[in-house]
Design a protein around this motif. Structure first.
Motif, PDB file in Angstrom:
ATOM      1  N   GLY A  75       0.811  -1.213   0.000  1.00  0.00           N
ATOM      2  CA  GLY A  75       0.000   0.000   0.000  1.00  0.00           C
ATOM      3  C   GLY A  75       0.840   1.255   0.000  1.00  0.00           C
ATOM      4  N   ASP A  76       2.139   1.113  -0.306  1.00  0.00           N
ATOM      5  CA  ASP A  76       3.032   2.274  -0.388  1.00  0.00           C
ATOM      6  C   ASP A  76       2.992   2.827  -1.813  1.00  0.00           C
ATOM      7  N   ARG A  77       3.137   4.140  -1.944  1.00  0.00           N
ATOM      8  CA  ARG A  77       3.068   4.801  -3.243  1.00  0.00           C
ATOM      9  C   ARG A  77       4.451   5.060  -3.805  1.00  0.00           C
ATOM     10  N   ARG A  78       4.609   4.800  -5.106  1.00  0.00           N
ATOM     11  CA  ARG A  78       5.886   5.069  -5.779  1.00  0.00           C
ATOM     12  C   ARG A  78       6.062   6.572  -5.943  1.00  0.00           C
ATOM     13  N   VAL A  79       7.253   7.044  -5.656  1.00  0.00           N
ATOM     14  CA  VAL A  79       7.583   8.461  -5.777  1.00  0.00           C
ATOM     15  C   VAL A  79       8.751   8.589  -6.755  1.00  0.00           C
ATOM     16  N   ALA A 128      11.454   3.481   7.698  1.00  0.00           N
ATOM     17  CA  ALA A 128      10.527   4.539   7.289  1.00  0.00           C
ATOM     18  C   ALA A 128       9.261   4.499   8.137  1.00  0.00           C
ATOM     19  N   LEU A 129       8.785   3.300   8.436  1.00  0.00           N
ATOM     20  CA  LEU A 129       7.600   3.168   9.279  1.00  0.00           C
ATOM     21  C   LEU A 129       7.887   3.662  10.701  1.00  0.00           C
ATOM     22  N   ARG A 130       9.070   3.349  11.206  1.00  0.00           N
ATOM     23  CA  ARG A 130       9.430   3.747  12.568  1.00  0.00           C
ATOM     24  C   ARG A 130       9.460   5.267  12.718  1.00  0.00           C
ATOM     25  N   PHE A 131       9.983   5.964  11.707  1.00  0.00           N
ATOM     26  CA  PHE A 131      10.161   7.406  11.813  1.00  0.00           C
ATOM     27  C   PHE A 131       9.053   8.210  11.133  1.00  0.00           C
ATOM     28  N   HIS A 132       8.086   7.534  10.555  1.00  0.00           N
ATOM     29  CA  HIS A 132       7.069   8.251   9.790  1.00  0.00           C
ATOM     30  C   HIS A 132       6.339   9.304  10.612  1.00  0.00           C
ATOM     31  N   ALA A 133       5.790   8.918  11.744  1.00  0.00           N
ATOM     32  CA  ALA A 133       4.999   9.851  12.547  1.00  0.00           C
ATOM     33  C   ALA A 133       5.835  11.053  12.969  1.00  0.00           C
ATOM     34  N   GLU A 158       7.241  16.799  12.406  1.00  0.00           N
ATOM     35  CA  GLU A 158       8.298  17.801  12.465  1.00  0.00           C
ATOM     36  C   GLU A 158       8.513  18.518  11.135  1.00  0.00           C
ATOM     37  N   GLY A 159       7.518  18.430  10.248  1.00  0.00           N
ATOM     38  CA  GLY A 159       7.526  19.288   9.074  1.00  0.00           C
ATOM     39  C   GLY A 159       7.990  18.690   7.768  1.00  0.00           C
ATOM     40  N   PHE A 160       8.334  17.399   7.752  1.00  0.00           N
ATOM     41  CA  PHE A 160       8.743  16.765   6.499  1.00  0.00           C
ATOM     42  C   PHE A 160       7.510  16.230   5.767  1.00  0.00           C
ATOM     43  N   GLU A 161       7.598  16.191   4.448  1.00  0.00           N
ATOM     44  CA  GLU A 161       6.420  15.796   3.679  1.00  0.00           C
ATOM     45  C   GLU A 161       6.143  14.310   3.752  1.00  0.00           C
ATOM     46  N   MET A 162       7.186  13.494   3.747  1.00  0.00           N
ATOM     47  CA  MET A 162       6.967  12.051   3.754  1.00  0.00           C
ATOM     48  C   MET A 162       8.216  11.306   4.180  1.00  0.00           C
ATOM     49  N   ALA A 163       8.000  10.061   4.608  1.00  0.00           N
ATOM     50  CA  ALA A 163       9.086   9.125   4.904  1.00  0.00           C
ATOM     51  C   ALA A 163       9.074   8.065   3.817  1.00  0.00           C
ATOM     52  N   MET A 164      10.261   7.759   3.266  1.00  0.00           N
ATOM     53  CA  MET A 164      10.349   6.901   2.102  1.00  0.00           C
ATOM     54  C   MET A 164      11.442   5.861   2.285  1.00  0.00           C
ATOM     55  N   TYR A 165      11.485   4.923   1.347  1.00  0.00           N
ATOM     56  CA  TYR A 165      12.556   3.931   1.316  1.00  0.00           C
ATOM     57  C   TYR A 165      12.759   3.489  -0.134  1.00  0.00           C
ATOM     58  N   PRO A 166      13.970   3.058  -0.485  1.00  0.00           N
ATOM     59  CA  PRO A 166      14.217   2.584  -1.850  1.00  0.00           C
ATOM     60  C   PRO A 166      13.957   1.081  -1.966  1.00  0.00           C
ATOM     61  N   ASP A 167      13.416   0.675  -3.091  1.00  0.00           N
ATOM     62  CA  ASP A 167      13.204  -0.755  -3.344  1.00  0.00           C
ATOM     63  C   ASP A 167      12.914  -0.949  -4.819  1.00  0.00           C
ATOM     64  N   HIS A 170       2.602   5.034   4.325  1.00  0.00           N
ATOM     65  CA  HIS A 170       1.433   5.757   4.840  1.00  0.00           C
ATOM     66  C   HIS A 170       1.156   7.028   4.031  1.00  0.00           C
ATOM     67  N   PRO A 171       0.942   6.901   2.725  1.00  0.00           N
ATOM     68  CA  PRO A 171       0.705   8.109   1.918  1.00  0.00           C
ATOM     69  C   PRO A 171      -0.504   8.876   2.426  1.00  0.00           C
ATOM     70  N   ALA A 172      -0.388  10.184   2.445  1.00  0.00           N
ATOM     71  CA  ALA A 172      -1.484  11.026   2.918  1.00  0.00           C
ATOM     72  C   ALA A 172      -2.704  10.825   2.044  1.00  0.00           C
ATOM     73  N   ILE A 173      -3.889  10.755   2.661  1.00  0.00           N
ATOM     74  CA  ILE A 173      -5.088  10.413   1.905  1.00  0.00           C
ATOM     75  C   ILE A 173      -5.540  11.544   1.001  1.00  0.00           C
ATOM     76  N   ASP A 174      -5.010  12.758   1.210  1.00  0.00           N
ATOM     77  CA  ASP A 174      -5.418  13.842   0.319  1.00  0.00           C
ATOM     78  C   ASP A 174      -4.412  14.067  -0.805  1.00  0.00           C
ATOM     79  N   HIS A 175      -3.417  13.154  -0.922  1.00  0.00           N
ATOM     80  CA  HIS A 175      -2.498  13.228  -2.057  1.00  0.00           C
ATOM     81  C   HIS A 175      -3.160  12.640  -3.284  1.00  0.00           C
ATOM     82  N   PRO A 176      -2.715  13.006  -4.477  1.00  0.00           N
ATOM     83  CA  PRO A 176      -3.238  12.374  -5.691  1.00  0.00           C
ATOM     84  C   PRO A 176      -2.941  10.882  -5.651  1.00  0.00           C
ATOM     85  N   SER A 177      -3.759  10.090  -6.332  1.00  0.00           N
ATOM     86  CA  SER A 177      -3.585   8.633  -6.333  1.00  0.00           C
ATOM     87  C   SER A 177      -2.611   8.189  -7.405  1.00  0.00           C
TER      88      SER A 177
END
Length: 244
Positions: free
Chosen positions: A134-138, A207-212, A217-226, A234-241
């Motif tokens: 359920g993670d979104r590609r960036v 990324a999950l540990r530090f997401h909240a 603290e003002g960052f847009e998102m927590a990510m990881y490479p794969d 945990h993509p924000a629900i008001d972001h585009p799909s």
């Protein structure tokens, strides 16, 4: 022995593939028809030498069982006569979602619960731009090197910073503080505009540990490479799909 050809399944008897309105074809039913009577989510599909296709259902359902968010019922019976094309009876049902429509978090939880209930019952595939978690590609559109960022997307004016997570969940707090300052100022010291700062962690668990904390603290998102891409947890629900 499998028949050489299969009858057309009427449009009145079908399941949806994920959210697509396209009904199953006769080929989609191949394994069910050839395998004899089976039950799928309380709906029995019976093949009697391909003369009739009968569906019967009588079931109430809730999900999750402990604190239901989705509940409903399905009942009735329908029989399709292959030779004559007649369809007798029908199935009917209803479902409801218990959530607070004024709360984004409640709506997100209800929608997630509905998806978890539905996806085992119908053929589904992971949508483009998402993964099985359920993670979104960036995808940075125009990345360049620009310290202190690991890379800077000149198209969206977004800074990406990779952080090392040491044993015990320890990170470089000085670098974190510097990034917070940049995110708050929305610019680098040289005046380069910064619309957002995204933190890249080595692993999804990090990324999950530090997401909240990152969001608070003002960052847009927590990510990881794969698999050659960045993924936002945990993509924000008001972001585009669509992928970002």
């Amino acid at each position: 022995m499998k028949p050489a050809s299969r009858p057309r399944i009427p449009d009145a008897i079908y399941y949806y593939k994920s959210s697509s309105p396209k009904p199953w074809s006769a080929e989609d039913y191949a394994d069910i028809l050839d395998g004899g009577p089976v039950e799928l989510a309380g709906i029995s599909i019976v093949n009697n030498q391909l003369d009739t296709v009968s569906l019967t259902a009588e079931r109430d359902f809730v999900f999750p069982a402990s604190t239901p968010i989705v509940s409903g019922t399905v009942s009735g019976s329908a029989t399709y006569h292959v030779q004559t094309g007649a369809l007798d009876g029908g199935l009917s049902g209803s479902a409801s979602v218990d959530c607070n429509l004024a709360s984004r978090e409640s709506m997100a939880a209800a929608r997630s619960a509905h998806e978890r209930w539905l996806t085992p019952l119908v053929p589904t595939t992971v949508a483009s731009g998402w993964n099985e978690h359920g993670d979104r590609r960036v995808a940075p559109l125009a990345p360049v090197a620009r310290p202190p960022f690991t890379l800077y997307d000149t198209s969206n004016r977004v800074g990406y910073k990779a952080l090392v997570v040491h044993p015990g969940g320890v990170i470089d707090e000085i670098a974190w503080s510097q990034l917070r300052t940049i995110a708050a100022a929305r610019a680098l010291r040289d005046g380069t505009p910064v619309a957002a700062v995204r933190i890249v962690f080595p692993r999804r668990d990090d990324a999950l540990r530090f997401h909240a904390r990152a969001i608070a603290e003002g960052f847009e998102m927590a990510m990881y490479p794969d698999r050659g891409a960045f993924w936002e947890v945990h993509p924000a629900i008001d972001h585009p799909s669509t992928p970002r």
